[in-house]
Design a protein around this motif. Sequence first.
Motif, PDB file in Angstrom:
ATOM      1  N   SER A 102       0.828  -1.215   0.000  1.00 28.44           N
ATOM      2  CA  SER A 102       0.000   0.000   0.000  1.00 28.44           C
ATOM      3  C   SER A 102       0.859   1.261   0.000  1.00 28.44           C
ATOM      4  CB  SER A 102      -0.925   0.001   1.225  1.00 28.44           C
ATOM      5  OG  SER A 102      -1.864  -1.045   1.152  1.00 28.44           O
ATOM      6  N   ALA A 103       1.907   1.270   0.848  1.00 30.07           N
ATOM      7  CA  ALA A 103       2.784   2.436   0.909  1.00 30.07           C
ATOM      8  C   ALA A 103       3.460   2.670  -0.440  1.00 30.07           C
ATOM      9  CB  ALA A 103       3.828   2.262   2.015  1.00 30.07           C
ATOM     10  N   GLU A 104       3.899   1.580  -1.072  1.00 27.34           N
ATOM     11  CA  GLU A 104       4.538   1.699  -2.385  1.00 27.34           C
ATOM     12  C   GLU A 104       3.558   2.240  -3.423  1.00 27.34           C
ATOM     13  OE1 GLU A 104       7.181   1.532  -5.553  1.00 27.34           O
ATOM     14  OE2 GLU A 104       7.523   1.526  -3.396  1.00 27.34           O
ATOM     15  N   LYS A 105       2.315   1.804  -3.367  1.00 24.24           N
ATOM     16  CA  LYS A 105       1.296   2.277  -4.315  1.00 24.24           C
ATOM     17  C   LYS A 105       1.058   3.780  -4.139  1.00 24.24           C
ATOM     18  CE  LYS A 105      -1.925   1.451  -7.440  1.00 24.24           C
ATOM     19  NZ  LYS A 105      -1.656   0.802  -8.734  1.00 24.24           N
ATOM     20  N   LEU A 256      -5.054   3.511   0.091  1.00 25.52           N
ATOM     21  CA  LEU A 256      -5.270   4.729   0.880  1.00 25.52           C
ATOM     22  C   LEU A 256      -6.190   4.513   2.070  1.00 25.52           C
ATOM     23  CD1 LEU A 256      -5.701   7.288  -2.033  1.00 25.52           C
ATOM     24  CD2 LEU A 256      -3.893   7.349  -0.315  1.00 25.52           C
ATOM     25  N   LEU A 257      -7.064   3.511   2.009  1.00 28.89           N
ATOM     26  CA  LEU A 257      -8.120   3.339   3.005  1.00 28.89           C
ATOM     27  C   LEU A 257      -7.615   3.310   4.453  1.00 28.89           C
ATOM     28  CD1 LEU A 257     -11.141   2.942   3.501  1.00 28.89           C
ATOM     29  CD2 LEU A 257     -10.777   0.472   3.236  1.00 28.89           C
ATOM     30  N   PRO A 258      -6.556   2.550   4.800  1.00 28.40           N
ATOM     31  CA  PRO A 258      -6.128   2.504   6.210  1.00 28.40           C
ATOM     32  C   PRO A 258      -5.682   3.863   6.748  1.00 28.40           C
ATOM     33  CG  PRO A 258      -5.146   0.702   4.971  1.00 28.40           C
ATOM     34  CD  PRO A 258      -5.765   1.621   3.964  1.00 28.40           C
ATOM     35  N   ALA A 259      -5.176   4.724   5.876  1.00 28.95           N
ATOM     36  CA  ALA A 259      -4.743   6.054   6.320  1.00 28.95           C
ATOM     37  C   ALA A 259      -5.843   7.093   6.181  1.00 28.95           C
ATOM     38  CB  ALA A 259      -3.514   6.492   5.522  1.00 28.95           C
ATOM     39  N   VAL A 260      -6.595   7.012   5.081  1.00 25.18           N
ATOM     40  CA  VAL A 260      -7.600   8.043   4.800  1.00 25.18           C
ATOM     41  C   VAL A 260      -8.800   7.920   5.737  1.00 25.18           C
ATOM     42  CG1 VAL A 260      -9.280   8.831   3.086  1.00 25.18           C
ATOM     43  CG2 VAL A 260      -6.917   8.402   2.414  1.00 25.18           C
ATOM     44  N   LYS A 301     -10.091   9.418  18.082  1.00 27.49           N
ATOM     45  CA  LYS A 301      -8.782   9.074  17.516  1.00 27.49           C
ATOM     46  C   LYS A 301      -8.387   7.629  17.784  1.00 27.49           C
ATOM     47  CE  LYS A 301      -6.099  11.031  21.415  1.00 27.49           C
ATOM     48  NZ  LYS A 301      -7.236  11.444  22.241  1.00 27.49           N
ATOM     49  N   ASN A 302      -8.727   7.103  18.956  1.00 29.90           N
ATOM     50  CA  ASN A 302      -8.370   5.716  19.264  1.00 29.90           C
ATOM     51  C   ASN A 302      -9.173   4.735  18.413  1.00 29.90           C
ATOM     52  OD1 ASN A 302      -6.440   6.101  21.489  1.00 29.90           O
ATOM     53  ND2 ASN A 302      -8.184   6.974  22.568  1.00 29.90           N
ATOM     54  N   ILE A 303     -10.477   4.983  18.282  1.00 31.61           N
ATOM     55  CA  ILE A 303     -11.322   4.107  17.471  1.00 31.61           C
ATOM     56  C   ILE A 303     -10.964   4.237  15.998  1.00 31.61           C
ATOM     57  CG2 ILE A 303     -13.708   3.635  16.765  1.00 31.61           C
ATOM     58  CD1 ILE A 303     -14.572   4.527  19.571  1.00 31.61           C
ATOM     59  N   ALA A 304     -10.662   5.461  15.556  1.00 31.45           N
ATOM     60  CA  ALA A 304     -10.296   5.681  14.156  1.00 31.45           C
ATOM     61  C   ALA A 304      -9.036   4.903  13.787  1.00 31.45           C
ATOM     62  CB  ALA A 304     -10.083   7.176  13.902  1.00 31.45           C
ATOM     63  N   LEU A 305      -8.040   4.954  14.646  1.00 29.68           N
ATOM     64  CA  LEU A 305      -6.804   4.222  14.369  1.00 29.68           C
ATOM     65  C   LEU A 305      -7.014   2.713  14.450  1.00 29.68           C
ATOM     66  CD1 LEU A 305      -3.842   5.279  13.785  1.00 29.68           C
ATOM     67  CD2 LEU A 305      -5.518   6.997  14.428  1.00 29.68           C
ATOM     68  N   PHE A 306      -7.890   2.269  15.362  1.00 32.58           N
ATOM     69  CA  PHE A 306      -8.206   0.842  15.444  1.00 32.58           C
ATOM     70  C   PHE A 306      -8.863   0.378  14.144  1.00 32.58           C
ATOM     71  CE2 PHE A 306     -11.306  -2.530  16.342  1.00 32.58           C
ATOM     72  CZ  PHE A 306     -10.455  -3.520  16.842  1.00 32.58           C
ATOM     73  N   ALA A 307      -9.820   1.175  13.655  1.00 37.36           N
ATOM     74  CA  ALA A 307     -10.473   0.838  12.385  1.00 37.36           C
ATOM     75  C   ALA A 307      -9.458   0.836  11.242  1.00 37.36           C
ATOM     76  CB  ALA A 307     -11.605   1.824  12.097  1.00 37.36           C
ATOM     77  N   PHE A 311      -8.577  -2.251   8.654  1.00 31.19           N
ATOM     78  CA  PHE A 311      -8.555  -2.116   7.189  1.00 31.19           C
ATOM     79  C   PHE A 311      -7.177  -2.482   6.630  1.00 31.19           C
ATOM     80  CE2 PHE A 311     -12.042   1.231   7.767  1.00 31.19           C
ATOM     81  CZ  PHE A 311     -13.046   0.324   7.459  1.00 31.19           C
ATOM     82  N   ALA A 312      -6.117  -2.066   7.311  1.00 31.13           N
ATOM     83  CA  ALA A 312      -4.758  -2.359   6.838  1.00 31.13           C
ATOM     84  C   ALA A 312      -4.499  -3.859   6.819  1.00 31.13           C
ATOM     85  CB  ALA A 312      -3.739  -1.658   7.734  1.00 31.13           C
ATOM     86  N   LEU A 313      -4.976  -4.557   7.843  1.00 31.32           N
ATOM     87  CA  LEU A 313      -4.793  -6.015   7.894  1.00 31.32           C
ATOM     88  C   LEU A 313      -5.619  -6.712   6.815  1.00 31.32           C
ATOM     89  CD1 LEU A 313      -4.775  -6.577  11.764  1.00 31.32           C
ATOM     90  CD2 LEU A 313      -2.839  -6.832  10.197  1.00 31.32           C
ATOM     91  N   LEU A 314      -6.822  -6.201   6.559  1.00 34.56           N
ATOM     92  CA  LEU A 314      -7.661  -6.792   5.508  1.00 34.56           C
ATOM     93  C   LEU A 314      -7.012  -6.627   4.131  1.00 34.56           C
ATOM     94  CD1 LEU A 314     -11.239  -5.694   6.683  1.00 34.56           C
ATOM     95  CD2 LEU A 314     -10.246  -7.994   6.769  1.00 34.56           C
ATOM     96  N   VAL A 315      -6.424  -5.449   3.881  1.00 36.97           N
ATOM     97  CA  VAL A 315      -5.721  -5.232   2.615  1.00 36.97           C
ATOM     98  C   VAL A 315      -4.518  -6.166   2.518  1.00 36.97           C
ATOM     99  CG1 VAL A 315      -4.423  -3.564   1.227  1.00 36.97           C
ATOM    100  CG2 VAL A 315      -6.491  -2.839   2.434  1.00 36.97           C
ATOM    101  N   LEU A 316      -3.814  -6.330   3.627  1.00 39.35           N
ATOM    102  CA  LEU A 316      -2.658  -7.239   3.653  1.00 39.35           C
ATOM    103  C   LEU A 316      -3.082  -8.664   3.332  1.00 39.35           C
ATOM    104  CD1 LEU A 316       0.390  -7.648   4.357  1.00 39.35           C
ATOM    105  CD2 LEU A 316      -0.360  -8.109   6.699  1.00 39.35           C
ATOM    106  N   LEU A 317      -4.177  -9.122   3.940  1.00 44.32           N
ATOM    107  CA  LEU A 317      -4.667 -10.482   3.683  1.00 44.32           C
ATOM    108  C   LEU A 317      -5.114 -10.637   2.230  1.00 44.32           C
ATOM    109  CD1 LEU A 317      -6.699 -11.182   6.956  1.00 44.32           C
ATOM    110  CD2 LEU A 317      -4.521 -12.206   6.270  1.00 44.32           C
TER     111      LEU A 317
END
Length: 482
Positions: A102-105, A256-260, A301-307, A311-317
Amino acid sequence: MTDPILILCVGVVIVVGGIIGLKLHPFLALLSAALVVALLTPTASLEQFYISKGSTAADAIKLAHKSIGERIATEFGNTCAKIGILIAMAAIIGKSMLDSGSAEKIVRAMLKLTGVKKAPIGFILSSFFLTIPVFVDTVLFLMMPLAKAMSIRLGNKNYLMLVLTVIAGAVMANSFVPPSPGPLFLVGALNVPIGLMMVCGTLLGLCTITVGYFYAIWANKKWSIPLRDAPDARLEDIALIANKDDKELPPLGLALLPAVFPLVTICIRSAVEAFAAPKVPLTGSPFLNTLIDVVLFFGDKNIALFAGAVFALLVLLRQKKTMKSGLTAFVQTALLSGGGIILITAAGGSFGGMLQQTGISGRIADMTKDYQMALIPLAFFITAVVRTAQGSATVALITASGILAGMAQNANLGFNPVYLCLAIGAGAKLVPWMNDAGFWIMCKTSNLTEREALKTIAPMQTIMGLAGLILTMIAAQLFPMI
């Protein structure tokens, strides 16, 4: 030895000497300094500190007689409460975005917009505007993996420049532009219209990050600091992803989803809290109000980062379908990295908290109350001294605004009070070092050593702060707005 200034000096010697001289782990050096500072702080100073925080005289006596270990642990826990979940989730997001591609993209998409030569400009502007509605720590956590991926993309060059541009943009927005917490407090304390502060803060911020950008170019030429291996971001893994074909990377929207998602939801919540009337429905539609409540829930902020981590793990999978059985080990590796940052940052919070309890802020206020100087440089000076002394930019802002609010009311300023707010914000950048929790976050997310951070990040913030003071004084003279 009861003078807060002397106690501060002892703490400085222990931290700097322990880390740089004795090669102690920062966690041990910071806790040792917190312990010594707490031992040297008299009970009377503690009572006065708690009274200044709103405690009654009886409660202040009880709090002042808590054991030293309990006081240190309380400050440690307070810092963990603020940053613990954020750092843990950000560690998962960062590692997942690197490993999934994702970071590379995102880096490739940014390069298409800016070109290779202007990539640092894209980084500094992105971090500046993202930090206006979002906590500076969150932006650093989300941007540093992109800086690592970009450095690999550029042939492992200019890593220091990319790191410094990310930091420059983030810290200046955090000082000047509401609804960042510090500027938001200032506009209330000095009775400045929030819209005026947003416009002036943005203009000054863009000027100071330009100074930071040129410093980053100079520092990158002077010091060759490479991108280093880290347990959660091995260079060979990042390089392998950098050489992948575009089709092997996730779509840009998913990347972008995990960051946006965290950034957007936190932005919306910040805007609502800043401008909407409390407990008043935003619309006349029950459905829309329910939808807004859901967005506001995820805007914490805590819930947002958890979400974002989910999302980041789902993209990784999605990218590594064979990885499901190894997901636990993957998350554990990320959390090991984040856990070390949490411990060091919380220890820095303990040290800063013990310094505050000495009464260092009040001592500095007494030293400067009769200082006959123009109010703008005085505002800068007071904030800079308090920030450097005890580490917390927020405490420095509060101290300076408390002193200057009365001066501003009793004096014929000759300029709009917004310039005092800008001077205080500029002073809050001087000088970041080991008693600042943010210093450790910058070090650990970027993999710079403490010595490297002291000779690159600290001078850059100092120069940007001084530039902010000079520009504020010029603007107040040319455009007083009265």
